[in-house]
Write an enzyme that holds these catalytic residues in place. Structure first.
Site, PDB file in Angstrom:
ATOM      1  N   LYS A   1      16.751 -60.974  19.638  1.00 43.71           N
ATOM      2  CA  LYS A   1      17.247 -59.741  20.436  1.00 43.71           C
ATOM      3  C   LYS A   1      18.549 -59.614  21.120  1.00 43.71           C
ATOM      4  O   LYS A   1      19.289 -60.813  21.159  1.00 43.71           O
ATOM      5  CB  LYS A   1      16.251 -59.687  21.719  1.00 43.71           C
ATOM      6  CG  LYS A   1      14.964 -59.246  21.229  1.00 43.71           C
ATOM      7  CD  LYS A   1      13.706 -59.247  22.335  1.00 43.71           C
ATOM      8  CE  LYS A   1      12.338 -58.982  21.912  1.00 43.71           C
ATOM      9  NZ  LYS A   1      11.427 -59.025  23.152  1.00 43.71           N
TER      10      LYS A   1
ATOM     11  N   TYR B   1       8.274 -50.193  17.672  1.00 40.63           N
ATOM     12  CA  TYR B   1       7.225 -50.129  18.900  1.00 40.63           C
ATOM     13  C   TYR B   1       6.606 -48.697  19.108  1.00 40.63           C
ATOM     14  O   TYR B   1       6.332 -48.497  19.988  1.00 40.63           O
ATOM     15  CB  TYR B   1       8.459 -50.338  19.994  1.00 40.63           C
ATOM     16  CG  TYR B   1       9.193 -51.673  20.189  1.00 40.63           C
ATOM     17  CD1 TYR B   1       8.393 -52.953  20.253  1.00 40.63           C
ATOM     18  CD2 TYR B   1      10.619 -51.754  19.902  1.00 40.63           C
ATOM     19  CE1 TYR B   1       9.051 -54.054  20.403  1.00 40.63           C
ATOM     20  CE2 TYR B   1      11.370 -52.899  19.933  1.00 40.63           C
ATOM     21  CZ  TYR B   1      10.509 -53.906  20.182  1.00 40.63           C
ATOM     22  OH  TYR B   1      11.227 -55.469  20.350  1.00 40.63           O
TER      23      TYR B   1
ATOM     24  N   ASN C   1      13.533 -61.500  26.759  1.00 39.60           N
ATOM     25  CA  ASN C   1      13.031 -62.800  26.389  1.00 39.60           C
ATOM     26  C   ASN C   1      13.398 -63.184  25.147  1.00 39.60           C
ATOM     27  O   ASN C   1      12.727 -64.092  24.323  1.00 39.60           O
ATOM     28  CB  ASN C   1      11.349 -62.559  26.478  1.00 39.60           C
ATOM     29  CG  ASN C   1      10.931 -61.363  25.539  1.00 39.60           C
ATOM     30  OD1 ASN C   1      11.715 -60.959  24.629  1.00 39.60           O
ATOM     31  ND2 ASN C   1       9.536 -61.215  25.700  1.00 39.60           N
TER      32      ASN C   1
ATOM     33  N   HIS D   1      11.756 -61.464  19.496  1.00 41.25           N
ATOM     34  CA  HIS D   1      10.559 -60.874  19.071  1.00 41.25           C
ATOM     35  C   HIS D   1       9.836 -61.836  17.962  1.00 41.25           C
ATOM     36  O   HIS D   1      10.597 -62.225  16.883  1.00 41.25           O
ATOM     37  CB  HIS D   1      10.703 -59.403  18.467  1.00 41.25           C
ATOM     38  CG  HIS D   1       9.526 -59.096  17.866  1.00 41.25           C
ATOM     39  ND1 HIS D   1       8.545 -58.356  18.405  1.00 41.25           N
ATOM     40  CD2 HIS D   1       9.177 -58.875  16.443  1.00 41.25           C
ATOM     41  CE1 HIS D   1       7.675 -57.927  17.493  1.00 41.25           C
ATOM     42  NE2 HIS D   1       8.219 -58.253  16.499  1.00 41.25           N
TER      43      HIS D   1
ATOM     44  N   GLU E   1       6.358 -55.044   9.929  1.00 43.94           N
ATOM     45  CA  GLU E   1       7.911 -55.198  10.434  1.00 43.94           C
ATOM     46  C   GLU E   1       8.954 -55.560   9.407  1.00 43.94           C
ATOM     47  O   GLU E   1      10.027 -55.242   9.519  1.00 43.94           O
ATOM     48  CB  GLU E   1       7.697 -56.102  11.748  1.00 43.94           C
ATOM     49  CG  GLU E   1       7.014 -55.467  12.634  1.00 43.94           C
ATOM     50  CD  GLU E   1       6.633 -56.350  13.723  1.00 43.94           C
ATOM     51  OE1 GLU E   1       6.984 -57.710  13.702  1.00 43.94           O
ATOM     52  OE2 GLU E   1       6.114 -56.094  14.893  1.00 43.94           O
TER      53      GLU E   1
END
Length: 152
Positions: A9, A49, A112, A115, A126
């Protein structure tokens, strides 16, 4: 063999942790079969998402994931989806165990770092969002026999 998608990310890219995180996956014996640096558009974020778009916190997520470049990659290995998820640790870096990526490098729920697909259906969906079939490199590495037994 199983494949999963990971996204390093924007926080991982901005913090210059790409090499460190890639090394952790390689050291575990997972194979990178596709990788690219890109900027996620709002449209791609909504596709990725989709289950969260209607939630009140989604705009914050979209702003974060579209806020800078990401590294998208396809990893391949035995039980790759669960192996990656175990390596990542709990979603919140504050709750992730030491030794996991998030436990070692994150102190946030949203920022975080990585992913990872949460199951086979998500991984398939994905991977197709980020990679064309011809962008995935097929073939075993020469070291594969040294990572797992032939009957695994």
């Amino acid at each position: 063999m199983e494949r999963t998608l990971i996204l390093l990310k924007p926080d991982a890219v901005q913090r210059r942790l790409m090499g460190t995180l890639i090394s952790r996956f390689e050291e575990k014996g997972l194979n990178f079969v596709a990788m690219k640096l890109l900027k996620i558009t709002p449209e791609l974020a909504k596709q990725h998402y989709a289950e969260h778009v209607e939630k009140g916190w989604y705009p914050t997520l979209e702003n974060f994931i579209t806020g800078g470049p990401v590294v998208a990659a396809v990893l391949e290995g035995l039980e790759a989806i669960q192996v990656v998820r175990d390596m990542l640790g709990a979603t919140s870096g504050l709750k992730a165990a030491p030794g996991t990526i998030r436990g070692d490098f994150s102190s946030s729920r949203q920022m975080n770092l990585v992913h990872g697909s949460d199951g086979p259906d998500a991984a398939d969906r994905e991977i197709k969002l980020y990679f064309k079939p011809e962008e995935i490199v097929e073939g075993d590495l020469h070291l594969t026999p040294w990572l797992r037994a032939g009957d695994e």
